[in-house]
Write an enzyme that holds these catalytic residues in place. Structure first.
Site, PDB file in Angstrom:
ATOM      1  N   ASP A 271       1.877 103.311  63.293  1.00 36.32           N
ATOM      2  CA  ASP A 271       2.344 104.545  62.669  1.00 36.32           C
ATOM      3  C   ASP A 271       1.378 105.042  61.596  1.00 36.32           C
ATOM      4  OD1 ASP A 271       4.650 104.829  64.191  1.00 36.32           O
ATOM      5  OD2 ASP A 271       5.858 103.607  62.834  1.00 36.32           O
TER       6      ASP A 271
ATOM      7  N   ALA B 123      12.248 104.686  57.457  1.00 33.63           N
ATOM      8  CA  ALA B 123      11.280 103.816  56.784  1.00 33.63           C
ATOM      9  C   ALA B 123      11.821 103.421  55.402  1.00 33.63           C
ATOM     10  CB  ALA B 123       9.931 104.527  56.705  1.00 33.63           C
TER      11      ALA B 123
END
Length: 316
Positions: free
Chosen positions: A90, A225
């Site tokens: 990511d 996240a």
């Protein structure tokens, strides 16, 4: 048939001391554990390198013009390509997004997915989690299938909301795909700020005064996240709203319920900063902007979206 142009953006290859030479004559448990950690890190680098080689070999067989660049060697906006492929995790996709507008789609390849059996085996020694790759729809296992679908126009990218950031009414060129953290440079120092939500310049909420360890604001993509880890909500991936959370507020009292909330796509979040110094972290620690006493920061989801090929399970 027009040949498509592709840019492959690569996470750099990490270099670690040789794990073969890490074992000293001592047979202590610390020496053995160090050897295991180095072997694990070396294997991660090898997995990443093998994934790069594999993906490049696939592209050599396709009717496509492509070039590969390590992400540390690219700082200019990405233009004149039809597709960006990131190979890493990511973080590599996030870095690519900072150099992309809404005209070019991106496909993320997770080059080193976590191996559950490895995590279980080493759980008593260290955390063997590898790359999460939440936004990466591909791995080496399905890369050719994914790239064929894109090149043959059988796959469509999704549009992910990005956050626009302005300081004193001046836009910051970098938009946030994941989140923004506003805090004092020293984590042990109290951050003092106030904020309110507005719509077309008109206040929708009272001015909320905060003393805390900072303020985090996330997009839908970033809500799984750090925001989620702090107790926030995982949002639908295609949502255009923002989510905010005041970090560790000091004596919020009756305003505690206002320390976490959402900003709709047609609203903005206006923040006043009241410390001598502060930092705005955009998508982690790599993009940082300074703020100072009296500055105003405006956040909204008004930035151009990012076109990303996503895994189907994120869209269900």
């Amino acid at each position: 048939m027009v040949r498509k142009r592709l840019l492959m953006l690569l996470k750099p290859l990490d270099v670690y001391p040789s794990h073969e030479s890490s074992l000293s004559s001592s047979s202590s448990s610390s020496s053995t554990n160090r050897h295991k950690v180095l072997r694990y890190l070396y294997d991660r680098t090898l997995a990443h390198k093998n994934a790069i080689d594999f993906c490049q070999n696939i592209l050599k067989k396709k009717v496509v013009d492509w070039k590969a660049v390590f992400r540390c060697d690219l700082s200019e906006p990405i233009r004149n390509v039809d597709l960006v492929v990131t190979v890493g995790g990511d973080g590599t996709l996030l870095q690519a997004s900072h150099l992309m507008d809404d005209s070019i789609p991106v496909l993320g390849v997770n080059s080193d997915p976590t191996r559950p059996e490895e995590v279980a085996e080493l759980s008593e020694e260290f955390d063997a989690t590898r790359s999460t790759g939440y936004l990466c729809a591909a791995t080496a296992n399905n890369f050719e299938q994914m790239i064929d679908g894109i090149l043959e126009n059988r796959s469509e990218p999704s549009e992910l909301a990005r956050m626009a950031v302005s300081v004193n009414s001046k836009p910051i060129s970098t938009t946030a795909l994941n989140d923004v953290l506003l805090a004092h440079p020293c984590p042990a120092t109290v951050s003092r700020f106030s904020f309110r939500i507005k719509r077309i310049g008109e206040p929708l909420s009272s001015l909320l005064h905060c003393r805390s360890s900072g303020l985090r604001v996330s997009t839908a993509a970033g809500s799984t996240a750090a925001m989620h880890s702090a107790g926030g909500s995982a949002m639908p991936i295609l949502s255009k709203e923002l989510q905010y959370m005041v970090r560790e507020p000091i004596f919020p009292g009756a305003t505690s319920r206002l320390m976490h909330g959402f900003v709709k796509s047609y609203e903005t979040m206006d923040i006043g900063w009241f410390c001598r110094e502060g930092l705005l972290y955009i998508d982690g620690s790599h993009v940082v902007h300074s703020v100072q006493l009296g500055d105003t920061i405006e956040l909204s989801s008004g930035a151009p979206p990012l076109k990303v090929y996503l895994s189907p399970h994120l869209l269900s």
